[in-house]
Design a protein around this motif. Structure first.
Motif, PDB file in Angstrom:
ATOM      1  N   LEU A 276       0.850  -1.188   0.000  1.00 32.66           N
ATOM      2  CA  LEU A 276       0.000   0.000   0.000  1.00 32.66           C
ATOM      3  C   LEU A 276       0.889   1.243   0.000  1.00 32.66           C
ATOM      4  O   LEU A 276       1.595   1.490   0.971  1.00 32.66           O
ATOM      5  N   PRO A 277       0.864   2.030  -1.073  1.00 39.47           N
ATOM      6  CA  PRO A 277       1.717   3.226  -1.118  1.00 39.47           C
ATOM      7  C   PRO A 277       1.399   4.178   0.038  1.00 39.47           C
ATOM      8  O   PRO A 277       0.241   4.301   0.458  1.00 39.47           O
ATOM      9  N   ARG A 279       1.250   7.301   0.101  1.00 43.53           N
ATOM     10  CA  ARG A 279       0.316   8.363  -0.296  1.00 43.53           C
ATOM     11  C   ARG A 279      -1.139   7.933  -0.080  1.00 43.53           C
ATOM     12  O   ARG A 279      -1.950   8.697   0.431  1.00 43.53           O
ATOM     13  N   ARG A 280      -1.446   6.705  -0.445  1.00 44.87           N
ATOM     14  CA  ARG A 280      -2.814   6.215  -0.280  1.00 44.87           C
ATOM     15  C   ARG A 280      -3.167   6.018   1.190  1.00 44.87           C
ATOM     16  O   ARG A 280      -4.286   6.293   1.625  1.00 44.87           O
ATOM     17  N   ALA A 281      -2.202   5.526   1.971  1.00 50.28           N
ATOM     18  CA  ALA A 281      -2.450   5.328   3.401  1.00 50.28           C
ATOM     19  C   ALA A 281      -2.725   6.656   4.088  1.00 50.28           C
ATOM     20  O   ALA A 281      -3.640   6.766   4.926  1.00 50.28           O
ATOM     21  N   ALA A 283      -3.886   9.350   2.664  1.00 43.65           N
ATOM     22  CA  ALA A 283      -5.183   9.852   2.198  1.00 43.65           C
ATOM     23  C   ALA A 283      -6.323   9.209   2.982  1.00 43.65           C
ATOM     24  O   ALA A 283      -7.303   9.872   3.356  1.00 43.65           O
ATOM     25  N   GLN A 284      -6.196   7.917   3.253  1.00 44.47           N
ATOM     26  CA  GLN A 284      -7.216   7.228   4.044  1.00 44.47           C
ATOM     27  C   GLN A 284      -7.234   7.752   5.474  1.00 44.47           C
ATOM     28  O   GLN A 284      -8.297   7.930   6.082  1.00 44.47           O
ATOM     29  N   ARG A 287      -9.030  11.152   5.563  1.00 43.00           N
ATOM     30  CA  ARG A 287     -10.490  11.044   5.514  1.00 43.00           C
ATOM     31  C   ARG A 287     -11.053  10.564   6.850  1.00 43.00           C
ATOM     32  O   ARG A 287     -12.079  11.064   7.320  1.00 43.00           O
TER      33      ARG A 287
END
Length: 299
Positions: A276-277, A279-281, A283-284, A287
């Motif tokens: 899991l990159p 950046r995505r972690a 972003a989650q 949120r």
């Protein structure tokens, strides 16, 4: 080519010096036979693919009194996490006025004033906090913090913050002291792994609230658990999943039960793995925190 004669039993299971071999009646020709390797000048072994401890044991057979394993080698012997686990070259330090060792496979250093030494399996090694200080000029900030977090690590700490501060004081004004002081600010005493530390530092770097490291959480199901990075105010967890979470069936089912209990109690769990990159972690995480009322810097 004639088969080499069998070694004495005492020399089959551990590295030995050419001088020791002679004491057992071995000729110079025998010590040059194809079944022996030379990890260091004047040292022989019949053992293949020596690991770090084996290499240190091999060097110790010819190690003069006063020399001590230091820097990266000492850090690895203390099991501090480093970006690379390559065992060679060995790092060896000596106090003044001894001459620093010079040979293939060894990097010599001058031992700092008042640096403390310990023994690991009979090997002389600088104390763990001094070994950490010696890494300051070879590691970047995050890697230095990850190694320092291991000193204070959750469940099985190697040192205390007071011992670490004394080691920094002993280090004095040598090159790298500024990096040590910067890293000291970011150390946390309850980190459980290098990847967990690197994740925490990235969370802080992106402006999110500082989480608790391995904070305790009492579940309504009547048991206690811990989260890797706990944002308690927002009931959000950020967790790093190692490979054992997928390959160990019993661990997998324990994780499922734990995650179900956390969800029942209103926790949002964000699981981060190697695939899991970052950046995505993040972003989650962003949120989740905003859904729970955090109104930090806009991303």
């Amino acid at each position: 080519m004639p088969k080499a004669s069998r070694l004495p039993a005492e020399l089959e299971t551990a590295p030995f010096t050419v001088r020791q071999a002679a004491a057992y009646g071995l000729t110079r020709r025998r010590t040059r036979a194809h079944d022996l390797t030379t990890p260091f000048r004047g040292v022989r072994t019949s053992l293949d693919n020596l690991d770090l401890a084996g290499l240190c044991t091999a060097y110790a057979t010819r190690m003069p009194q006063g020399q001590v394993f230091s820097h990266r080698t000492a850090a690895m012997l203390w099991k501090l996490p480093l970006p690379s686990s390559t065992p060679l070259p060995l790092h060896v330090a000596v106090p003044a006025p001894m001459r620093q060792p010079r040979m293939k496979g060894v990097v010599g250093h001058r031992l700092g004033t008042h640096a403390e030494t310990r023994f690991i399996a009979g090997l002389p090694v600088v104390a763990p906090c001094d070994a950490w200080c010696q890494l300051a000029d070879s590691l970047g900030h995050d890697d230095l913090v990850a190694a320092g977090d291991r000193l204070l690590g959750w469940r099985d700490p190697v040192a205390t913050l007071d011992e670490l501060d004394l080691a920094i004081a002993r280090f004095g004004s040598r090159p790298g002291v500024v990096a040590l002081r910067r890293a000291r600010i970011d150390l946390r005493p309850r980190s459980a792994s290098r990847r967990e530390t690197l994740l925490r530092l990235n969370v802080a770097r992106h402006g999110y609230p500082e989480p608790e490291c391995n904070g305790a959480i009492e579940l309504s199901a009547g048991r206690m658990t811990h989260g890797d990075l706990v944002f308690r105010r927002y009931r959000v967890l950020l967790e790093y999943d190692g490979e054992q979470h997928r390959t160990d069936e019993r661990q997998f089912h324990r994780d499922v039960e734990r995650l179900n209990d956390l969800a029942t109690d209103g926790w949002i769990v964000i699981r981060v793995g190697r695939r899991l990159p970052l950046r995505r972690a993040l972003a989650q995480l962003d949120r989740a925190l905003r859904a729970r009322g955090w109104s930090g810097p806009a991303r």
